[in-house]
Enzyme design. Structure first.
Site, PDB file in Angstrom:
ATOM      1  N   GLU A 164      -0.807  -5.022   6.563  1.00 51.62           N
ATOM      2  CA  GLU A 164      -0.397  -5.952   7.622  1.00 51.62           C
ATOM      3  C   GLU A 164       0.915  -5.561   8.298  1.00 51.62           C
ATOM      4  O   GLU A 164       1.253  -6.099   9.358  1.00 51.62           O
ATOM      5  CB  GLU A 164      -0.228  -7.381   7.058  1.00 51.62           C
ATOM      6  N   LYS A 172       3.851  -4.840   6.027  1.00 50.80           N
ATOM      7  CA  LYS A 172       4.897  -5.279   5.098  1.00 50.80           C
ATOM      8  C   LYS A 172       6.069  -4.318   5.088  1.00 50.80           C
ATOM      9  O   LYS A 172       7.220  -4.724   4.909  1.00 50.80           O
ATOM     10  CB  LYS A 172       4.317  -5.405   3.693  1.00 50.80           C
ATOM     11  N   HIS A 226       3.043   2.043   2.769  1.00 49.68           N
ATOM     12  CA  HIS A 226       3.731   1.373   3.864  1.00 49.68           C
ATOM     13  C   HIS A 226       4.108   2.411   4.918  1.00 49.68           C
ATOM     14  O   HIS A 226       4.523   3.518   4.574  1.00 49.68           O
ATOM     15  CB  HIS A 226       5.028   0.696   3.394  1.00 49.68           C
ATOM     16  N   ARG A 269      -2.804  -3.693 -24.329  1.00 51.67           N
ATOM     17  CA  ARG A 269      -1.653  -3.411 -25.195  1.00 51.67           C
ATOM     18  C   ARG A 269      -1.666  -1.981 -25.751  1.00 51.67           C
ATOM     19  O   ARG A 269      -1.174  -1.716 -26.849  1.00 51.67           O
ATOM     20  CB  ARG A 269      -1.554  -4.435 -26.333  1.00 51.67           C
ATOM     21  N   GLY A 325       5.942  -9.083  15.691  1.00 50.21           N
ATOM     22  CA  GLY A 325       6.024  -7.651  15.959  1.00 50.21           C
ATOM     23  C   GLY A 325       5.366  -7.326  17.284  1.00 50.21           C
ATOM     24  O   GLY A 325       4.206  -7.672  17.514  1.00 50.21           O
TER      25      GLY A 325
END
Length: 429
Positions: free
Chosen positions: A14, A16, A41, A142, A412
């Site tokens: 999107e 970020k 990104h 674990r 934006g």
């Protein structure tokens, strides 16, 4: 003091990175709390484009300390390739700090990820093949390997041998693959120990101490709400919790310390990989959004599936994350397209759904119910205030705000750091 969470409100990609980059210059720490090098990104700084895969976008800030939190899974080879690439371009990654509790992606995780995905055939999830899911699976089982294990060779070797006891059986007997040598895996990890050691911290202590001192901390989530393993379109999801609650866990910061939760959402919708997507377009407009929006995955190189804005999805994301604000990205991509459809509800077998359907099966069969608004023809890439936007662009933003259940605080209007309109500043919260 401000503790801000940034969360993707759709299926990822999107914008970020841009949001983090902008706010990262105003905070003291930028933390990546989840995901691995499967969540890229793109950040544009001074006309230069940086494609970040594992590092927080805040690494490009001149002031903030970037931190890989305890909820991240780290591929050490990918980490240092990315660091070296940034430094070769003149960027400074020396402030990076890493949680001692973060888990490590092993070569056998990557092998298993790719083999299992091929084995599933038509039922494949569409993973990036980077070993992220198997690493998180070992964490929950674990039998994972953590950053701190690099500094105790005996413990490291024991953990690798224990994990491979079962995994080699699977590789040989189920997938007809050669077994993996635990000594080779141990040497791989140990080769990075000295370089990693100066970066390792008790991140929960450092970050909470920073908040106690009145400093600002930004948590930059990877992936997005609809890829959350609990709240997304399961099983077509990632292996962590990229919602706001997951950010608290992955950074070790309690929810009572959060001052703002900022959802990043495109002015249309995209998705990479398999899974249901109600507003997906298969016509010229889908190609248009893909081309003009530059919709290609940073990590995978895969073209993103494109569709119109989905306000049902937006309302769901606002509710699940407790968004205080939205950052609307790529509004400029819709310039000059005539009419803009907005999904306001779903039709599922003749029944209208104004909110997310209860079951995955219903969501898979959801058909969008649209309303339309006129687009604008004026170039908005130079607009600095909301009032400078054409009236039709303002009307579109206001309608999305009304439908999405959360105020839109940033808009934006282009890829650059300076091509962002601030309506409300979350730093003032």
């Amino acid at each position: 003091m401000a503790a801000i969470i940034i969360v993707g409100a759709q299926w990822g990609d999107e914008g970020k990175g841009k949001a983090t980059d902008i706010l990262g210059g105003l905070v003291d720490y930028v933390v990546k709390p989840n995901g691995g090098n499967n969540a890229g990104h793109t950040v544009v700084v001074g006309g230069e484009k940086y494609e970040l895969k594992l590092l927080p976008a805040g690494v490009l800030s001149e002031n903030a300390t970037p931190v890989l939190g305890n909820g991240v899974v780290i591929n050490l080879e990918a980490l240092f390739e990315e660091i070296d690439g940034l430094e070769a371009r003149g960027a400074d990654a020396s402030r990076l700090r890493i949680s001692a509790n973060a888990h490590l992606v092993s070569p056998y995780h990557i092998t298993l990820d790719r083999v299992q995905e091929r084995f599933l055939g038509k039922r494949a999830i569409g993973t990036t093949g980077r070993g992220i899911g198997p690493t998180y699976a070992d964490k929950v089982a674990r039998i994972g390997i953590r950053v701190q294990d690099l500094f105790d060779e005996s413990i490291l070797r024991q953990k690798i041998e224990s994990a491979l006891d079962v995994k080699n059986q699977m590789l040989v007997k189920m997938y007809n693959r050669a077994p993996i040598d635990p000594n080779e895996v141990a040497e791989y990890f140990l080769s990075y120990a000295d370089r990693v050691r100066p970066m390792v911290i008790d991140s929960t202590f450092v970050l909470n101490q920073a908040l106690d001192e009145g400093k600002h901390v930004l948590m930059e989530g990877g992936q997005a709400t609809m890829l959350d393993v609990d709240h997304g379109t399961y099983p077509f999801v990632t292996s962590s919790n990229p919602t706001s609650g997951g950010a608290c866990v992955g950074a070790g910061i309690g929810p009572t310390r959060i001052t703002s939760t900022l959802g990043i959402i495109k002015a249309y919708t995209t998705r990479v990989g398999a899974g249901p997507f109600p507003t997906e377009l298969f016509d010229k407009w889908g190609e248009y959004l893909q081309t003009v929006g530059g919709e290609v995955g940073v990590n995978t190189g895969r073209k993103r599936r494109c569709g119109w804005y989905d306000s049902v999805l937006a309302r769901y994301a606002s509710r699940v994350n407790g968004f205080t604000d939205l950052f609307l990205t790529k509004l400029d991509v819709l310039t000059g397209i005539g009419e803009i459809p907005i999904c306001v509800a779903y039709d599922v077998d003749g029944v209208r759904h104004d909110e997310m359907p209860l079951t995955q099966s219903e969501f898979h069969h959801a058909e969008p119910i649209f309303e339309t608004m006129p687009a604008w023809d004026e170039d908005i890439t130079g607009c600095k205030t909301f009032e400078e936007l054409p009236q039709r662009a303002q009307d579109y933003v206001k309608r999305l705000e009304e439908l999405s259940g959360c105020r839109i605080s940033y808009i934006g209007v282009g890829p650059g750091r300076d091509q962002t309109i601030t309506v409300h500043d979350v730093m003032d919260a």
